[in-house]
Each structure stands twice: as structure tokens, then as C-alpha cells.
Design an enzyme around this catalytic site. Structure first.
Site, short mmCIF file in Angstrom:
data_model
loop_
_atom_site.label_atom_id
_atom_site.label_comp_id
_atom_site.label_asym_id
_atom_site.label_seq_id
_atom_site.Cartn_x
_atom_site.Cartn_y
_atom_site.Cartn_z
N LYS A 93 -10.61 -9.55 -4.33
CA LYS A 93 -11.01 -8.14 -4.35
C LYS A 93 -11.06 -7.57 -5.76
CE LYS A 93 -7.90 -6.22 -1.71
NZ LYS A 93 -7.07 -7.37 -1.35
N ARG A 109 -4.55 1.23 3.07
CA ARG A 109 -3.88 -0.01 3.46
C ARG A 109 -3.23 0.09 4.83
NH1 ARG A 109 -3.45 -3.19 -1.48
NH2 ARG A 109 -1.76 -4.69 -1.32
N ARG A 146 -2.76 -18.28 -9.19
CA ARG A 146 -2.76 -17.07 -10.01
C ARG A 146 -1.35 -16.81 -10.56
NH1 ARG A 146 -4.53 -11.45 -7.29
NH2 ARG A 146 -2.43 -11.40 -6.48
N ARG A 160 2.53 -12.73 -11.96
CA ARG A 160 2.90 -11.56 -11.15
C ARG A 160 4.15 -11.87 -10.33
NH1 ARG A 160 -2.04 -8.65 -8.05
NH2 ARG A 160 -0.36 -8.37 -6.54
N ARG A 162 3.17 -10.68 2.25
CA ARG A 162 2.01 -9.80 2.03
C ARG A 162 0.90 -10.10 3.03
NH1 ARG A 162 1.18 -11.47 -3.73
NH2 ARG A 162 -0.71 -10.21 -3.74
P1 AMP Z 1 -2.39 -5.41 -4.73
O1 AMP Z 1 -2.57 -5.57 -6.19
O2 AMP Z 1 -3.49 -4.60 -4.09
O3 AMP Z 1 -2.14 -6.72 -4.02
O4 AMP Z 1 -1.06 -4.52 -4.51
C1 AMP Z 1 0.19 -4.98 -4.98
C2 AMP Z 1 1.32 -4.23 -4.28
O5 AMP Z 1 1.21 -2.82 -4.56
C3 AMP Z 1 1.31 -4.33 -2.76
O6 AMP Z 1 1.93 -5.51 -2.29
C4 AMP Z 1 2.10 -3.07 -2.38
O7 AMP Z 1 3.48 -3.25 -2.64
C5 AMP Z 1 1.58 -2.07 -3.41
N1 AMP Z 1 0.38 -1.35 -2.92
C6 AMP Z 1 -0.89 -1.46 -3.39
N2 AMP Z 1 -1.72 -0.64 -2.73
C7 AMP Z 1 -0.96 -0.02 -1.79
C8 AMP Z 1 -1.23 0.94 -0.77
N3 AMP Z 1 -2.48 1.41 -0.56
N4 AMP Z 1 -0.20 1.37 0.00
C9 AMP Z 1 1.06 0.93 -0.20
N5 AMP Z 1 1.39 0.01 -1.12
C10 AMP Z 1 0.39 -0.47 -1.91
#
Ligand code: AMP
Length: 192
Positions: free
Chosen positions: A16, A91, A130, A136, A147
Site C-alpha cells: 500500500k 481501519r 522489510r 520497523r 496485525r
Molecule cells: P501501517 O503503517 O499502516 O501498517 O500502521 C502501523 C501501525 O499504526 C498499525 O499497526 C497501528 O498500530 C497504527 N495505525 C495505523 N493506522 C491506524 C488507524 N487507522 N487506526 C488505528 N491504528 C492505526
């Protein structure tokens, strides 16, 4: 008319972030990634960063009140006037409703939700790779699995809501980065 208020969905590791930047650049709209915003706050040592780290580090969703407030603030910036691509938001179904409310206040709505579909085993492998490149802290195998579960339980219903509204388009996320970008741009160029 190209649709320019876009939600990008897909499990962790579907590509994404990469695709969001490419599409946003192509359409000259901002890519807004809630994950990136959280990470920037964590590395910047802000109060928001300190609040969210306990959630992001274990792959749990940050509470809606915190996330929604951050997105509401971001959507007040001038650069979203001509459109935006949201990556990682909404989300869960409550966030869909919050986004509806935020946009309705400006007489707008989401024009299309694009879901990148991928094979779960393939994305776990991609995320572990990654982890070695980006380091990360949420890219360890147990956190990745968590996740994935969170995605299935809380975010898959988001796709269902947009499907009910006739706004969901699924795009095969398998293939080279260029191939997937082309598929996405073809979908966005279609009329609503
Ligand atoms: P991502 O980079 O999109 O995988 O997001 C990394 C982490 O950020 C996720 O595992 C959540 O802990 C938090 N996060 C990102 N977007 C959201 C969202 N819309 N709602 C709640 N937590 C989020």
C-alpha cells in the site's frame, strides 16, 4: 473524470505505501498514511508519539479518538482541496463513519475504495524481508501475525461497507510494482 478522494485498503505488506506514493504523485494529490504520521511522531518524540507507541509496537490499533483527531487535523490542510489518498485509514467501521462525517461537513464523500488483494503467506514473507531493510519494530513475526488478525477482524469489514455502497474495487496486488500501479491507475481513471 478520475476519482480523487480515494481510500486504499489491503493487509499489511500488500504494498500500500509504495503504491500510495506513486498514485498520489501521478494524480498530484497528497498520500496520507496514518502509520507514517504515527511513526513520524514516535521518532520526533512528540506527546502523540509517546501515546501511540504502546499500540503500534504490538500491532494493535491506536484508539479511535486519537487516530480520528489526527486525521481530522490533517484534512484541514490546504493540500487536500483537490483530493487525497488515504493509506491505512479508515481501519475499522467506526473510522469509516468518522471519515464520512468529516467529509460531509465539507460537502464531500469518498469516491472510491481500492483494496489490494494478496496472498497472506506471501505478505508475511514480504514483511519479514522489510524488517531486515527498514527495521520497523512491528515487523517481527508474532507482531506481523497479530496485525494480520487485526486486519481480518477489524479492517475487512471496512471493505464490506464500501462494497455495499458500490464503491469498492479489488485490485490484484501480485506482480511487479509497475504492473500493480498500472492496474490501480486504470481503475481510478474509470468513471464512478
Ligand atoms: P501501517 O503503517 O499502516 O501498517 O500502521 C502501523 C501501525 O499504526 C498499525 O499497526 C497501528 O498500530 C497504527 N495505525 C495505523 N493506522 C491506524 C488507524 N487507522 N487506526 C488505528 N491504528 C492505526
Amino acid at each position: 473524470m478520475t476519482r480523487r478522494r480515494i481510500v486504499l485498503l489491503g493487509p499489511p505488506g500488500a504494498g500500500k505505501g509504495t503504491q500510495a506514493s506513486r498514485i498520489a504523485e501521478h494524480l498530484a494529490i497528497p498520500a496520507i498514511s496514518t502509520g507514517d504520521l504515527f511513526r513520524a511522531n514516535i521518532s520526533g518524540g512528540t506527546e502523540l508519539g509517546r501515546t501511540v507507541q504502546e499500540y503500534t509496537s504490538r500491532g494493535a490499533l491506536v484508539p479511535d479518538s486519537v487516530t480520528n483527531a489526527m486525521v481530522a487535523d490533517r484534512l484541514t490542510h490546504q493540500d487536500v482541496t483537490d483530493g487525497f489518498l488515504l493509506d491505512g485509514y479508515p481501519r475499522n467501521v467506526a473510522q469509516v463513519e468518522e471519515l464520512d462525517t468529516l467529509l460531509a461537513a465539507r460537502g464531500q464523500d469518498v469516491q472510491v475504495a481500492v483494496e489490494l488483494t494478496v496472498d497472506v503467506d506471501a505478505v508475511v514473507a514480504r514483511l519479514l524481508q522489510r524488517a531486515q531493510v527498514e527495521g520497523r519494530e512491528d515487523d517481527t513475526e508474532p507482531v506481523i501475525r497479530h496485525r494480520m488478525d487485526v486486519y481480518a477482524e477489524q479492517t475487512a469489514p471496512v471493505a464490506a461497507v464500501y462494497a455495499q455502497r458500490g464503491l469498492l474495487v479489488q485490485v490484484d496486488g501480485l506482480g511487479s510494482v509497475d504492473e500493480v500501479t498500472e492496474r490501480l491507475l486504470a481503475v481510478l481513471d474509470q468513471d464512478a
